[in-house]
Scaffold this active site. Structure first.
Site, PDB file in Angstrom:
ATOM      1  N   GLY A   1       0.671  -1.203  -0.008  1.00 11.47           N
ATOM      2  CA  GLY A   1      -0.055  -0.037  -0.044  1.00 11.47           C
ATOM      3  C   GLY A   1       1.022   1.369   0.076  1.00 11.47           C
ATOM      4  O   GLY A   1       1.656   1.370  -0.984  1.00 11.47           O
ATOM      5  N   SER A  32      -0.241  -5.677   3.966  1.00 14.54           N
ATOM      6  CA  SER A  32       0.039  -6.135   5.287  1.00 14.54           C
ATOM      7  C   SER A  32      -0.137  -5.197   6.375  1.00 14.54           C
ATOM      8  O   SER A  32       0.051  -3.907   6.210  1.00 14.54           O
ATOM      9  CB  SER A  32       1.405  -6.805   5.689  1.00 14.54           C
ATOM     10  OG  SER A  32       1.596  -7.280   6.901  1.00 14.54           O
ATOM     11  N   ILE A  76       3.198  -4.346   8.215  1.00 17.14           N
ATOM     12  CA  ILE A  76       4.578  -3.587   7.614  1.00 17.14           C
ATOM     13  C   ILE A  76       4.479  -2.209   7.513  1.00 17.14           C
ATOM     14  O   ILE A  76       3.504  -1.761   6.916  1.00 17.14           O
ATOM     15  CB  ILE A  76       4.651  -4.281   6.040  1.00 17.14           C
ATOM     16  CG1 ILE A  76       5.129  -5.826   6.326  1.00 17.14           C
ATOM     17  CG2 ILE A  76       5.803  -3.613   5.489  1.00 17.14           C
ATOM     18  CD1 ILE A  76       5.219  -6.535   5.070  1.00 17.14           C
ATOM     19  N   VAL A 134       7.933   9.153   4.727  1.00 22.53           N
ATOM     20  CA  VAL A 134       8.783  10.574   4.871  1.00 22.53           C
ATOM     21  C   VAL A 134       8.960  11.324   3.677  1.00 22.53           C
ATOM     22  O   VAL A 134       9.197  12.460   3.935  1.00 22.53           O
ATOM     23  CB  VAL A 134      10.178  10.236   5.491  1.00 22.53           C
ATOM     24  CG1 VAL A 134      10.073   9.521   7.069  1.00 22.53           C
ATOM     25  CG2 VAL A 134      11.138   9.345   4.576  1.00 22.53           C
ATOM     26  N   LYS A 156       4.348  24.329  -2.548  1.00 24.75           N
ATOM     27  CA  LYS A 156       6.103  24.381  -2.460  1.00 24.75           C
ATOM     28  C   LYS A 156       6.312  25.145  -3.783  1.00 24.75           C
ATOM     29  O   LYS A 156       6.020  24.593  -4.809  1.00 24.75           O
ATOM     30  CB  LYS A 156       6.552  23.012  -2.338  1.00 24.75           C
ATOM     31  CG  LYS A 156       7.949  22.868  -2.884  1.00 24.75           C
ATOM     32  CD  LYS A 156       8.464  21.414  -2.561  1.00 24.75           C
ATOM     33  CE  LYS A 156       9.842  21.314  -3.558  1.00 24.75           C
ATOM     34  NZ  LYS A 156      10.247  19.827  -3.576  1.00 24.75           N
ATOM     35  N   VAL A 181       1.319 -11.600   2.583  1.00 22.04           N
ATOM     36  CA  VAL A 181       1.603 -12.620   1.568  1.00 22.04           C
ATOM     37  C   VAL A 181       2.614 -13.490   1.874  1.00 22.04           C
ATOM     38  O   VAL A 181       3.900 -13.234   2.199  1.00 22.04           O
ATOM     39  CB  VAL A 181       2.182 -11.648   0.172  1.00 22.04           C
ATOM     40  CG1 VAL A 181       2.551 -12.579  -0.888  1.00 22.04           C
ATOM     41  CG2 VAL A 181       1.102 -10.823  -0.292  1.00 22.04           C
ATOM     42  N   ILE A 204       7.972  10.917  -5.320  1.00 18.11           N
ATOM     43  CA  ILE A 204       6.487  10.666  -5.765  1.00 18.11           C
ATOM     44  C   ILE A 204       6.592  10.909  -7.447  1.00 18.11           C
ATOM     45  O   ILE A 204       5.821  10.298  -8.053  1.00 18.11           O
ATOM     46  CB  ILE A 204       5.894  11.734  -5.035  1.00 18.11           C
ATOM     47  CG1 ILE A 204       5.554  10.900  -3.337  1.00 18.11           C
ATOM     48  CG2 ILE A 204       4.479  11.814  -5.370  1.00 18.11           C
ATOM     49  CD1 ILE A 204       5.082  11.995  -2.479  1.00 18.11           C
TER      50      ILE A 204
END
Length: 516
Positions: free
Chosen positions: A10, A36, A39, A44, A75, A199, A363
């Protein structure tokens, strides 16, 4: 016909992928995301650059809908502090250079030197950032009106990276975990299936392709196309399919980070509309102001400093506000998978590749990978030419960003310790040495920077070279022979426009407080 897409993992990459596929392909495909509960995501990477607006526009999400829910801020660029020497700073803004008589203002600036601050002389954004202004007026109008943001009727213009034919003046900073939560809701409301499970095994068929996932609670999950969003683990691509990883460590030695989330009263402190990268003894510290807190972290090379020393440096940098806050230590895998698409598996996000977040490209890599996947989406024939073209596009972007980041260290004038001195003699990517040599005779142009699309234009290279101060640069020789009347007026016009904008625009805090 290919109809079932299974995303493993995710976080930002997984949910950006799920949301975009639902927006682009609708009900023609089935999207399932498996993640999961146990996890943790890295979470950040909170700063972006301006191309990310295409992602939100494509999903039909206006700023007023998603920004408050993600504590997002504007920004307008990156502020680099202490890269030349202590106390020096400059901005790398989202702003293309003006051209006078065929030459960009950076050439003219080297010829005339109207002040010692090139960024204030050739860009508007520097003054806006220093004054902590919003890029929008309180009524929502953008301070610069060269952009079509909405069609008639108010619908957002739906564009991709390929339509970036003009420079949008800002990006965003946001809480990555809140964005993942927001996109979870967006994607599931539009039909994406969300499974929380571990998984246990990635099962391959006789060809070596992934046939299904074996999970702890939901049994076997089959699919046609599997997307690996499992982060640095590369659970599908690198582990199950054994695709090799190409390290960038020889050219970019920073391999670790330590991060803090610092609650701050932004009404009192103010809200600078930029990310700050402050050079340190063994790397640099990011400062990202969000609405209600600051995200900050020290990116460093483990060969020069220990994790404890890095954390102590970060806490001292932040001050008393850092007391009692839990630090998040991260070991970074810097480089890229040799191929991001292997058989019926495509890696997006950290499993595909990663460079340090110096220019906020994490990103962007996710967005680029998703868009290219849609453009090269396979059918039942699985034409290998689509896979090969996708892999080349992804490799070009990551290799180009690596080269741009290496330039930051190679050309920084700072040389006060072993870390910064070594940056001048360390190996550099093929092609960059020749380009650096050429740029000392003639400043970079779009034709002389890294030749493949990687998100950065020549003005970014010019901003860094002039700001870092470590490379001998000179203006075009013709300028000494030309009439400088027009450029003198242009430099004055920038000053006047910057002064007027600072007076008229609201503070960023004022604008965002109204939005909230």
């Amino acid at each position: 016909m290919l109809s079932k897409v299974v995303i493993v993992g995710g976080g930002t990459s997984g949910w950006m992928t799920a949301a975009y596929l639902r927006a682009a392909l609708g009900d023609s495909i089935d999207v399932t995301l498996v993640e999961s509960r146990r996890i943790k995501t890295i979470g950040v990477g909170e700063a972006t650059f301006s191309t990310v607006r295409h992602f939100f526009d494509y999903l039909g999400l206006p700023e007023t809908e998603w920004m408050p829910k993600c504590n997002a801020t504007y920004k307008l660029g990156i502020r680099f502090e202490n890269w030349r020497h202590q106390g020096h700073y400059f901005y790398h803004p989202f702003e293309r250079l003006r051209v006078v008589d065929g030459f960009p203002l950076t050439d003219w600036w080297l010829q005339k030197k109207p002040s010692d601050r090139f960024d204030q002389d050739v860009f508007l954004m520097s003054a806006i950032c220093d004054a902590e202004r919003s890029p929008r007026y309180l009524d929502g109008r953008l301070f610069e009106q060269d952009f079509v943001e909405q069609r008639e009727g108010g619908e957002l213009e739906r564009t991709t990276l390929a339509e970036q034919n003009t420079q949008f003046p800002y990006a965003y900073q946001f809480d990555a975990s809140l964005l993942a939560d927001f996109l979870t809701e967006y994607a599931t409301e539009r039909g994406a299936r969300h499974i929380e499970d571990d998984v246990l095994e990635v099962v391959r068929d006789e060809r070596g392709w992934i046939s299904h996932l074996r999970t702890r609670e939901h049994g076997d999950i089959a699919g046609d196309l599997f997307i690996d969003c499992t982060g640095f683990r590369g659970m599908l691509l690198n582990q199950a399919l054994e695709e090799p990883f190409i390290s960038y460590q020889d050219t970019l030695p920073n391999d670790s980070a330590v991060a803090l989330r610092v609650p701050v009263d932004m009404e009192v402190k103010g809200l600078r509309p930029c990310t700050t990268a402050t050079a340190q003894e063994a790397g640099w510290i990011w400062t990202i102001p969000l609405f209600g807190r600051i995200g900050t972290g020290y990116v460093y090379a483990g060969d020069y400093i220990t994790p404890d020393e890095a954390e102590r440096t970060l806490r001292e940098f932040v001050g008393p506000e850092a007391d009692e806050l839990e630090a998040n230590h991260i070991r970074m895998r810097v480089g890229r998978s040799r191929n991001s698409w292997v058989n019926n598996c495509v890696a997006i996000g950290l499993s595909s590749g990663f460079v340090e977040p110096l220019e906020s490209t994490g990103i962007f890599f996710i967005q680029h990978g998703i868009e290219e996947l849609v453009k090269h989406f396979p059918d039942a024939t699985w034409d290998p030419r689509l896979r090969d073209a996708y892999n080349q596009a992804v490799a070009n972007v990551m290799d180009g960003v690596r080269e741009f980041l290496v330039l930051h260290y190679r050309c920084a004038a700072r040389s006060d310790n072993a870390y910064w001195r070594d940056a001048k003699t360390r190996a550099i990517p093929d092609g960059l040495a020749a380009r650096l040599e050429a740029w000392q005779a003639k400043l970079p142009t779009q034709e002389t920077v890294f030749p493949h699309y990687h998100g950065f234009e020549s003005y970014s290279y010019l901003s860094m070279l002039l700001g870092l101060g470590g490379l001998d640069l000179k203006p075009a020789g013709a300028l000494a022979l030309m009439d400088d009347t027009r450029v003198t007026k242009e430099f004055q016009l920038i000053k006047d426009q910057a002064r007027e904008l600072v007076q008229r625009l609201p503070s960023q805090y004022e604008y965002l407080a109204q939005m909230h």
